[in-house]
Enzyme design. Structure first.
Site, PDB file in Angstrom:
ATOM      1  CD  GLU A 192      -4.237  -8.141   2.200  1.00 50.01           C
ATOM      2  OE1 GLU A 192      -5.152  -7.430   2.689  1.00 50.01           O
ATOM      3  OE2 GLU A 192      -3.049  -7.788   2.229  1.00 50.01           O
ATOM      4  CD  GLU A 195      -2.809  -1.316   2.399  1.00 50.37           C
ATOM      5  OE1 GLU A 195      -2.717  -0.465   3.293  1.00 50.37           O
ATOM      6  OE2 GLU A 195      -3.639  -2.248   2.436  1.00 50.37           O
TER       7      GLU A 195
HETATM    8  C1  XIL Z   1      -5.575  -5.855   8.742  1.00 46.86           C
HETATM    9  C2  XIL Z   1      -5.907  -6.967   9.742  1.00 46.86           C
HETATM   10  O1  XIL Z   1      -6.878  -7.842   9.187  1.00 46.86           O
HETATM   11  C3  XIL Z   1      -6.430  -6.327  11.021  1.00 46.86           C
HETATM   12  O2  XIL Z   1      -6.662  -7.354  11.979  1.00 46.86           O
HETATM   13  C4  XIL Z   1      -5.404  -5.352  11.555  1.00 46.86           C
HETATM   14  O3  XIL Z   1      -5.924  -4.709  12.676  1.00 46.86           O
HETATM   15  C5  XIL Z   1      -5.047  -4.308  10.479  1.00 46.86           C
HETATM   16  O4  XIL Z   1      -4.578  -4.964   9.287  1.00 46.86           O
HETATM   17  N1  XIL Z   1      -4.649  -4.561   3.935  1.00 46.86           N
HETATM   18  C6  XIL Z   1      -3.621  -5.298   4.413  1.00 46.86           C
HETATM   19  C7  XIL Z   1      -3.773  -6.108   5.645  1.00 46.86           C
HETATM   20  O5  XIL Z   1      -2.577  -5.430   3.743  1.00 46.86           O
HETATM   21  O6  XIL Z   1      -2.532  -6.227   6.351  1.00 46.86           O
HETATM   22  C8  XIL Z   1      -4.824  -5.499   6.542  1.00 46.86           C
HETATM   23  O7  XIL Z   1      -5.041  -6.434   7.586  1.00 46.86           O
HETATM   24  C9  XIL Z   1      -6.120  -5.263   5.766  1.00 46.86           C
HETATM   25  C10 XIL Z   1      -5.876  -4.305   4.639  1.00 46.86           C
END
Ligand code: XIL
Length: 360
Positions: A267, A149
């Protein structure tokens, strides 16, 4: 007289078949038959859940740590690493013959407070590169999100280079991205190096701009011969909000393939916020949006993996308390419900996987 809610709830459970009462295929087997990997994010505490751990081992061929590899969880003090939780995920994967992917070595978020202040005080590149070396030298992985990101998210005011403001950008300028990838390649010559982000999936104008910004970022890296192997597409979808645009997504994935990059869906989940109260129609909408996305993503031979951002609703981010109290809502974003029963999303994924054409 059965109430409407009770009937709908009964419908929901009828749709969410117990894993044992329907075909025993696993998502990993269906995916492998079509030449790609299926996996899921998991957190170390979930491995203690006797309902969940066997399901995870059966369904997934690859794991990605939900938080244990994030810097605030791993390097709790400068140069001091608490590897226990991450080691337990790698041990579980080894025991069950699953591969691992890493998430993430460099992110604007989840950094320990000591790093934020130290980086502001001295712009020492080792504060990034030595962390990357430490993690990659300890953990053999199939792929790793080197940078996560780095682009300004869709709908936010962006710099001319579209980069997201961050402690890394402040400390080292845009060059931090190349620095991270070069350090990762030097630490592990084999692992696939991934740039991971979200925002290219949906069809709004802001997503058009994000897709263009992503291609500009990747073209610059490729031109400078930065070692990068893959684009990680997070795949956080919405069943009732900004929907994916199959035409735009297909064209974007072709652009990625044309650049010789691998595509990883890293994801995948489908947010059902904004849907009606009954879970039957929410589950159906979640399944449909995932199917629309996967039909396009899997129709590109560069797509080598699909991972969900958890396998069961039991472990989805805790829902806002007011939703739970007022609407009795849990978010229903993943293939299994909180009782570990398959949902329509599981079926939609299984169908999309098995419908993938074979590329010769
Ligand atoms: C999120 C987790 O699911 C949460 O539990 C945590 O509090 C924050 O991070 N993009 C990403 C992930 O790359 O690492 C994020 O995961 C969700 C968005």
């Amino acid at each position: 007289m059965i109430s409407r809610r009770a009937m709908l709830t009964a419908g929901a459970s009828a749709l969410a078949f117990p894993a044992s009462a329907q075909d025993m295929r696993s998502l990993k087997a269906i995916a492998a038959a079509k030449g790609f990997v299926f996996g899921s994010a998991a957190a170390s505490y979930e491995l203690k859940d006797g309902d969940f751990a066997p399901l995870l081992a059966r369904e997934a061929a690859q794991l990605v740590p939900e938080y244990e590899m994030k810097r605030d969880a791993l390097e709790t003090k400068p140069g001091f690493y608490d590897f226990a939780a991450l080691d337990s995920l790698f041990a579980f994967a080894a025991k069950n013959r699953l591969s691992m992917r890493g998430h993430t070595l460099c992110w604007y978020y989840a950094n320990p407070p000591w790093l934020v202040s130290m980086l502001a005080a001295k712009r020492d590149e080792k504060l990034l590169t030595s962390h990357i070396q430490t993690v990659l030298r300890r953990y053999p992985m199939d792929s790793v999100d080197v940078v996560n990101e780095a682009l300004a998210p869709p709908g936010t005011a962006a710099r001319a280079d579209s980069l997201r403001p961050s402690l890394w950008l402040d400390a080292f300028g845009p060059g931090y991205i190349d620095m991270a990838f070069h350090a990762a390649r030097a630490a592990d010559p084999k692992v696939k190096l991934v740039y991971n982000d979200w925002g290219f999936e949906q069809g709004a104008a802001e997503n058009d701009r994000f897709r263009s910004a992503t291609l500009r970022l990747l073209d610059g890296m490729l031109k400078r011969k930065t070692p990068i192997d893959a684009l990680g597409i997070q795949g956080h979808l919405s069943a009732f909000g900004n929907r994916i645009d199959q035409r735009k997504l297909r064209a974007f994935l072709q652009e990625i393939r044309d650049r010789g990059l691998i595509i990883l869906i890293t994801e995948l989940d489908v947010d059902d916020t904004g849907g009606p109260h009954d879970s039957v129609s929410r589950d159906r909408a979640v399944a449909d949006e995932a199917r629309r996305f996967l039909d396009v993503a899997l129709d590109n031979p560069a797509t080598q993996a699909v991972l969900t951002w958890n396998l069961s609703d039991r472990y989805v981010d805790p829902p806002d308390e007011w939703k739970l109290k007022l609407l009795g809502w849990r978010l229903r974003k993943t293939p299994y419900n909180a009782q570990m029963r398959r949902k329509p999303l599981w079926n939609a994924m299984a169908q999309a996987f098995s419908d993938r054409r074979i590329f010769y």
